[in-house]
Design an enzyme around this catalytic site. Sequence first.
Site, short mmCIF file in Angstrom:
data_model
loop_
_atom_site.label_atom_id
_atom_site.label_comp_id
_atom_site.label_asym_id
_atom_site.label_seq_id
_atom_site.Cartn_x
_atom_site.Cartn_y
_atom_site.Cartn_z
N ARG A 113 0.81 -1.22 0.00
CA ARG A 113 0.00 0.00 0.00
C ARG A 113 0.84 1.27 0.00
O ARG A 113 0.29 2.37 0.03
CB ARG A 113 -0.96 -0.02 1.19
CG ARG A 113 -2.14 -0.95 0.99
CD ARG A 113 -3.08 -0.97 2.18
NE ARG A 113 -4.35 -1.61 1.86
CZ ARG A 113 -4.58 -2.90 1.87
NH1 ARG A 113 -3.60 -3.74 2.19
NH2 ARG A 113 -5.76 -3.39 1.56
N GLU A 168 -4.85 -2.08 -8.43
CA GLU A 168 -5.45 -0.96 -7.69
C GLU A 168 -4.55 0.26 -7.87
O GLU A 168 -3.39 0.24 -7.45
CB GLU A 168 -5.58 -1.30 -6.20
CG GLU A 168 -6.09 -0.13 -5.36
CD GLU A 168 -5.89 -0.35 -3.85
OE1 GLU A 168 -6.50 0.38 -3.06
OE2 GLU A 168 -5.10 -1.25 -3.49
N ARG A 217 -3.72 3.75 -6.63
CA ARG A 217 -3.98 4.38 -5.34
C ARG A 217 -3.81 5.90 -5.35
O ARG A 217 -3.96 6.56 -4.33
CB ARG A 217 -3.07 3.77 -4.28
CG ARG A 217 -3.34 2.30 -4.05
CD ARG A 217 -2.39 1.68 -3.03
NE ARG A 217 -2.42 2.32 -1.74
CZ ARG A 217 -3.35 2.12 -0.80
NH1 ARG A 217 -4.34 1.27 -1.03
NH2 ARG A 217 -3.28 2.76 0.35
#
Length: 448
Positions: free
Chosen positions: A317, A337, A339
């Site tokens: 992340r 993903e 971000r």
Amino acid sequence: MPSYAIDEESFRHGLEKLDASSIVGFKQINHSDMILKPDPGTFQILPPDYDNGQRKNARMICDLYESNTSSTSRYNRDSRGIAHKAAEAFSQKGITHTNWGPELEFFVFDAINVYPSPFAATHSYGGSGYSIESKESPWAKGNVSTAIAIKEGYYPSQPKDTLETFRKDVCDDLYKYFGIRIEAEHHEVATSGQCEINLAYGEMKAMADSIITVKNVVKVKAKRRNTVATFMPKPIFGDNASAMHMHQSLWNDNINVMFDPDDPVAQLSQTGRYYIGGILDHARALCAISNPTTNSYKRLVPGFEAPVHLCWGIGNRSAAIRVPMYNRNQERSKRIEYRVPDPTANIYLLEAALLLAGLDGITRKLDPGDPVDENVYKLSASKRREYGIGALPLSLKGALDSLSSDNGFLVSTFTKDFLDRYMELKYGEYTAFAQTPTPWEVSMYADS
């Protein structure tokens, strides 16, 4: 419009109801007539909150068309039309559709007080600033049972989570009235009412329509509670900001083009890697669309769970692009993903731009290199250089400068006319921001 004012001709020829000169960035007053064509697939009865239950209301999303004597064509500055064109461009690569699963974050405050008023801000020297009121804020009085400290708002239970019922009401209405399926809702990391709603993945245009719907429902229901919802990324200094993480996958009918069961690292196909490579290659320019406000860049700083550097990782992340790896051998859920984006982005433009950047990566075979499994925030500058990790822009101006020099992958779909006008408006926002003294500056430099 009253229901009796709409008939079959309204769908065939459109509604002569738009003065485009009244919309910022659209038409001049001497060429202002435009046609609204309602999309019947978006017809939905609205929840009672939209009219205090006084009458039944419905909505349809409309596409924008030019009006002239010879033909009627889709308006090139219609963002929904741009998304449609981008999806068509991908069909040339054997992609039948794309799936998207946004994570939408926002704040719900009891009040936001801005002084002086925006209209007086450029003429008044009696002071300026803003204040935020929230029962959850650590600075509010008499709220021992509901106070949430800075950065301690993730998954609290009642009574500290004062918005649990609100979020459930929003999600209930989204499903009941609009058929929008929700995966989950919860309190986010920041204090003072930061929320997140995760939508179940769906096809590109339908998902963009859903995001527009969700944002509006959130604002309307917040207003009915005498509170205020904001999708502004960074309203609170020192705390986490609101993002709109974009989960994406590419499909050829029932086959997930991003999935490769034989890939030992992430079970990610080479096409998926090229798609990542395209987004990373154009990420600085993409920021002008994915993070389109001056406030957006107060979020993209180290230490607040927002990406700062350009790399990809598996379950990481701290990277700009994350490949989720909860379970292996799950073709249905294989995705990436992104971000970087925040919820002030125009969702139609964002989806279109990400698709076109990924398509450019596939066309040019831009491999993103190996995934980074370290905490990117803690890497030294020399280590980032060794890994070839670039940085996101530090300001809206930096993003616009990047878009100005790197927009070839967008031009055929967005058009030069659209991009020039978009950048003109956004440069104007940055200039106004850069020229306006802030309370922080006055406090910092008044005794110079």
